[in-house]
Structures are given as structure tokens and as C-alpha cells.
Design an enzyme around this catalytic site. Structure first.
Site, short mmCIF file in Angstrom:
data_model
loop_
_atom_site.label_atom_id
_atom_site.label_comp_id
_atom_site.label_asym_id
_atom_site.label_seq_id
_atom_site.Cartn_x
_atom_site.Cartn_y
_atom_site.Cartn_z
N ASP A 89 -8.06 5.80 7.63
CA ASP A 89 -8.14 5.08 6.35
C ASP A 89 -9.04 3.86 6.52
OD1 ASP A 89 -7.71 4.65 3.67
OD2 ASP A 89 -5.83 3.57 3.95
N GLY B 16 0.83 -1.19 0.00
CA GLY B 16 0.00 0.00 0.00
C GLY B 16 0.87 1.24 0.00
N GLY B 17 0.19 2.41 0.06
CA GLY B 17 0.91 3.67 0.00
C GLY B 17 1.85 3.89 1.17
N MET B 18 1.56 3.23 2.33
CA MET B 18 2.38 3.44 3.52
C MET B 18 3.14 2.20 3.94
SD MET B 18 2.43 6.54 4.59
CE MET B 18 2.95 6.35 6.30
N GLY B 19 3.31 1.23 3.06
CA GLY B 19 4.13 0.10 3.46
C GLY B 19 3.96 -1.14 2.62
N LYS C 69 5.55 -5.28 8.44
CA LYS C 69 5.27 -4.13 7.58
C LYS C 69 6.52 -3.26 7.49
CE LYS C 69 2.03 -0.39 6.70
NZ LYS C 69 0.75 0.22 7.05
#
Length: 559
Positions: A136, A23-26, A43
Site C-alpha cells: 500500500d 484507515g481501512g486496517m486500523g 494502532k
């Protein structure tokens, strides 16, 4: 995908496996803690955010906060490692799928949707009380254990409530998923638990109806603008008590929503009891851990319970109306199976192949099209041009390219002092002086039509200068580079999911311009008299190639 060496070195007590999420953060990897034999998920913060001191510090701070969260409906954090430039979060590994996978697969009944909603709100409320926002909330972030317990995952963009945090951005992108984003997140206003209430209510709206509260066309930016400026569509698929609770959760004004996740859960539980009966949660057998207030509400129906509708026992799936599909009625909405709209109707490779074939044909057409069989006349167009025979008093020359008239001039009158009387006769050589602009327009060749004594003759008029030293030559090269640059910009936006269906519309005229530029440049360099029909063919092929390329890029980006 191979685990980076730095990640493996930073976690010597873990056996790292394959990548299981991104995903965008990991990026998330499967792993096993060797001493305990426990399966975990690791992660990894992406390289660019990890190199940003603020992002790195924020990740470390939130990891410590999340590690203190201990709730049955929150994915637990076991460890946090910051070593060798890596930022790694070790969490419980869940193998039961997600709410999204159930929703797009067999579907979810309204009763189960409400049960999932209570579990989700229970976990969110626990996080809020610890001072952490999720920001989110979406079906893909609601995971199941093998035993079916729902847990809220991926607090990767959470903020600390006590800091009065506002929505962060990274690389110019809003943090959060546009379809579930609260208006205050989109505007960058101070955030509170009401932001997560909005996301949770949007998830419930989707699970109960099979659609989102707002239309999805126009891309992410258009979706965000609708959340900020428009009212959501009424929820007509479920009885009014349930609809009223959900609609309050997605009010645009945070002050009009539920003040926290628990008050939302209390009203949701009461409405569900009124619709499904007092023992609805017991009959489901859902493994949910609720606070005493919410648990009591699950058996206390709201006033004047409605008549239970049979459609409430039908599983709802992610759906979207689409022409050419068999409609299914649920309430007032027309729905179609999710499999027909979520998966691309055709693989991206077919569009990529079509784009390649159209591009190849676009290049081949001007090279394979023979020039017109005309007498060739080379001349310095900056000086008077002698071309054809006839009476100069009635003759004129028309210069055209692709059906466009570049010049239309009469023959130069004979000099009265000319001692040669034949020069003024009906079979005298004709001389024409082209206007200044047309001298620099023609590159390669143009069709010169000489009309004299009622008769016309065509010639291929070719300047003696290099073909590119002209407006036709240089202009075609500039147009080609311009179209390529803008098409590349459109494709980059599509790959980054910053453009929607509008990119396909924009690609068509850009591709048409590219095709015309390819045809014109080839005609100029080959010194062919340019005709109109090859230009139209190349333009159409260029438009087809551009549209197919953008469609292929969109399908690849959505995979």
C-alpha cells in the site's frame, strides 16, 4: 474521539490521547509511554477484522515481523499487545507530516521528489529482505520525523514473501489503494517485491508530474481496470532519463520491471545525477541513508546527460485540469493548483440543504395543487357508466389521466325493444361500457370527456372502490418504494467510496421516478384528476433532490 476502555486497559503503561489517523486496517491514537516519557502512536485493529481468526493471526504474525525491522527509513514498532480482544501496535510517533501534505501544500521540486524516492526505496528494500511486502505504498504512507527524515509507515496490509502470498481481501474490498495498485495485486496473482516497485514508481510519477499515470474518473473499479489493461500515459514533464526509469517501474508485466527496490534506486540515483548534477543530493542536504551501491550512483550520472530545464526547480503540486480555472503550463501538461481541486469547491451542507428543500417542494406540490373544477361523477367502473346527455348513435367517451388516453369508447346503442322512445332521442342519457383493463387502471379520479352532437363536456370520473385498489394507486406506491430502495443503494455505495461520478448520473432518473410516484400517489389519494404539468414539476424536483443528496454524500465521504 474518546479512547475505548478496552484499549486503555490493555495499555496500562501508556497515557492515551486523541485519534490522529484512521484507515481501512486500523485506527491510530497518540500516546505517551509513562516510564520512558516517549511519545508513540498506537494502532488498533478494527473490531470486525479483530474478530476474524485469520485476520487476527495475520496481524499478530506481521507485528512480530515488523518489530524485527530496524532501518532508518521504516517506522519502528516498539510493542505489540493482544489483550481483552484488542490487537494493538505501538510505533514511533512522527510529527513532520507526510509526503502527501507537502505535495498538496507548498509542492515538491523534482530533485526533492527523487530524494524522497530514494529514501522510500531504501526502506522498502530493507523490508523485502526481511520477507515483508508493503502493498500500500502511497504518499500518505510516507511520513517525516521532526528532523525531516522520511520513513515508510503502515505495513498494515503487508504479506510475507516466503509464503508466496497473493492479494488478500476483506469484506469484498481489495486491500490496497487503487491509484497505486499493481496489476498483479488487482488480479490476485502471486506477489513479489515488484508489486511495491510498481507502487513506488507510481508515487514518483505523481510527484514529478502532478498527476497519476491513469485517468481517475469512474471510481475505484475503473481505476483498477486501467492498471490491469491499459498502458500508462508517458511521463513528459521531466527529462528522458528520469522518465525512462519511472516508466520501467510501472510496467504492467512484473518481469519487465526492476527486480527489486534497490536496482530501481540505483537507476533512479544515476538518472537524477545526470539531470541535477553530480552533487545534487549534497546540495539538497537531504537526510537519507543509502546502501553503498545507491550512494555511488547518486554521483555517477547516466550516459549523455540532458540539458537541465528551468522547470525542474519549480515545485510540483497535486494537480488536475479543470474547466474554469487558470491554467499553468509545466512541460506538455496544463496544471492547476491542488487547492482548487482537492478541497470540495463548496461544503457538502449546501448540497444537503438543497436536497432537503427540493424534497420538501416535491412533496408540497401535489398536496398544494388544487384539483380541476369539474363535475364529479362516482361510478362502479366494472358496470356500464351513465354520463351526459345526447344522441347515443354519435356520442363517445374519452378517458384520460395526465394526458394519457386510457379508453375511447362509443356510447352503448339503445335497445330496440325499449318501450320508452325518449331513450333514443337527442337528449337521452348516455351509457358507456369501459374496456376491462381500464376498469382496473383508474384510481382516485380520471378526466372523462363526453362528446355528443358536436359538443364536449369534461367530468371527474371517480371509481367507488378504494383509490389504492387500482393500477394507478398500487403502481405509484411500488414505483415510490423501488426508487427509494435504489437511491438508498446508490448512497450506500457512495458512502463506502465504491461509486464515482456515475452515481450522480444514475441518481437523476431515479429521483425523477420518485418525484412522479409522489405526485401520482398523492393525486390518487386526494382523488384529483391528474394533470401532466405537476408530474413534470415533481419529477424535476425529485431529480434535483436525488442528485444533491448524492453529491453531498460524496463530499462527506471524501473528507
Amino acid at each position: 474521539m474518546t479512547v475505548p476502555a478496552n484499549v486503555a486497559a490493555a495499555l496500562p503503561q501508556y497515557d492515551l490521547g486523541a485519534e490522529i489517523g484512521r484507515g481501512g486496517m486500523g485506527v491510530v491514537y497518540a500516546a505517551v509511554h509513562r516510564p520512558l516519557g516517549r511519545a508513540v502512536a498506537v494502532k488498533r485493529l478494527p473490531g470486525v477484522p479483530a474478530s476474524d481468526e485469520r485476520m487476527s493471526a495475520r496481524f499478530a504474525h506481521e507485528a512480530r515481523l515488523l518489530a524485527r525491522l530496524d532501518h532508518p527509513h521504516i517506522v519502528p514498532v516498539y510493542d505489540y499487545v493482544q489483550d481483552r480482544g484488542e490487537h494493538l501496535l505501538v510505533m514511533e510517533k512522527l510529527d513532520g507530516g507526510t509526503v502527501w501534505s507537502k505535495f498538496t501544500g507548498s509542492g515538491v521540486t523534482p530533485a526533492w521528489s527523487c530524494a524522497f524516492g530514494l529514501a522510500m526505496l531504501s526502506g522498502l528494500h530493507a523490508a523485502h529482505e526481511a520477507g515483508v511486502l508493503h502493498l500500500d505504498v502511497k504518499p500518505k504512507n510516507l511520513l517525516f520525523t521532526a528532523g525531516g527524515v522520511l520513513k515508510v509507515a503502515d505495513f498494515g496490509i503487508s504479506q510475507v514473501v516466503s509464503e508466496g502470498a497473493t492479494l488478500g481481501t476483506h469484506g469484498g474490498q481489495v486491500l490496497g489503494t487503487p491509484a497505486y495498485l499493481s496489476p498483479e495485486q488487482a488480479l490476485g496473482n502471486p506477489l513479489s517485491p515488484a508489486a511495491d516497485v510498481y507502487g513506488a514508481a507510481t508515487v514518483l510519477y505523481e510527484l514529478l508530474s502532478g498527476r497519476l499515470p491513469f485517468d481517475g474518473g469512474g471510481g475505484a473499479l475503473a481505476m483498477i481496470q486501467r492498471h490491469v489493461h491499459h498502458q500508462p500515459r508517458p511521463l513528459v514533464e521531466v527529462p528522458e532519463p528520469l522518465a525512462r526509469v519511472i516508466m520501467r517501474g510501472i510496467e504492467r508485466d512484473p518481469r519487465a520491471r526492476y527486480r527489486n527496490a534497490e536496482t530501481f534506486a540505483v537507476d533512479l540515483a544515476g538518472a537524477a545525477a545526470g539531470v541535477f548534477g553530480r552533487d545534487w543530493l549534497l546540495r539538497l542536504g537531504a537526510p537519507i541513508h543509502l546502501s553503498p551501491q545507491v550512494a555511488a550512483a547518486t554521483t555517477r550520472p547516466t550516459a549523455t546527460p540532458p540539458v537541465v530545464r528551468e522547470t525542474l526547480d519549480i515545485p510540483v503540486r497535486a494537480t488536475l485540469a479543470e474547466a474554469g480555472t487558470t491554467p499553468v503550463r509545466l512541460g506538455a501538461e496544463t496544471l492547476v493548483p491542488a487547492a482548487r481541486v482537492l478541497a470540495p469547491p463548496a461544503p457538502a451542507r449546501w448540497f444537503a440543504l438543497a436536497a432537503a428543500l427540493a424534497a420538501a417542494a416535491m412533496i408540497a406540490v401535489p398536496l398544494a395543487t388544487p384539483g380541476r373544477d369539474l363535475p364529479v361523477h362516482s361510478a362502479d367502473l366494472s358496470k356500464p357508466v351513465t354520463l351526459g346527455l345526447g344522441d347515443p348513435t354519435t356520442a363517445h367517451l374519452t378517458l384520460t389521466a395526465a394526458g394519457i388516453t386510457l379508453a375511447d369508447v362509443p356510447a352503448t346503442a339503445p335497445d330496440p325493444a325499449d318501450p320508452n322512445p325518449a331513450a333514443a332521442g337527442p337528449t337521452s342519457p348516455l351509457t358507456f361500457e369501459l374496456p376491462g383493463a381500464s376498469r382496473w387502471i383508474v384510481g382516485g379520479a380520471a378526466v372523462a370527456t363526453v362528446t355528443a352532437d358536436g359538443k364536449s363536456a369534461d367530468y371527474s370520473l371517480q371509481p367507488v372502490t378504494h383509490p389504492l385498489v387500482s393500477i394507478m394507486g398500487a403502481g405509484s406506491a411500488v414505483l415510490l418504494l423501488f426508487a427509494l430502495a435504489y437511491l438508498e443503494s446508490v448512497l450506500r455505495s457512495v458512502r463506502r467510496r465504491r461509486a464515482g461520478t456515475g452515481a450522480v448520473v444514475v441518481a437523476a432518473p431515479l429521483g425523477f421516478g420518485l418525484g412522479v410516484a409522489v405526485w401520482l400517489l398523492a393525486s390518487v389519494l386526494l382523488r384529483h384528476a391528474p394533470d401532466l404539468w405537476p408530474a413534470l414539476v415533481c419529477g424535476a424536483l425529485g431529480a434535483a433532490a436525488a442528485v444533491c443528496t448524492v453529491v453531498a454524500a460524496r463530499r462527506s465521504a471524501l473528507r
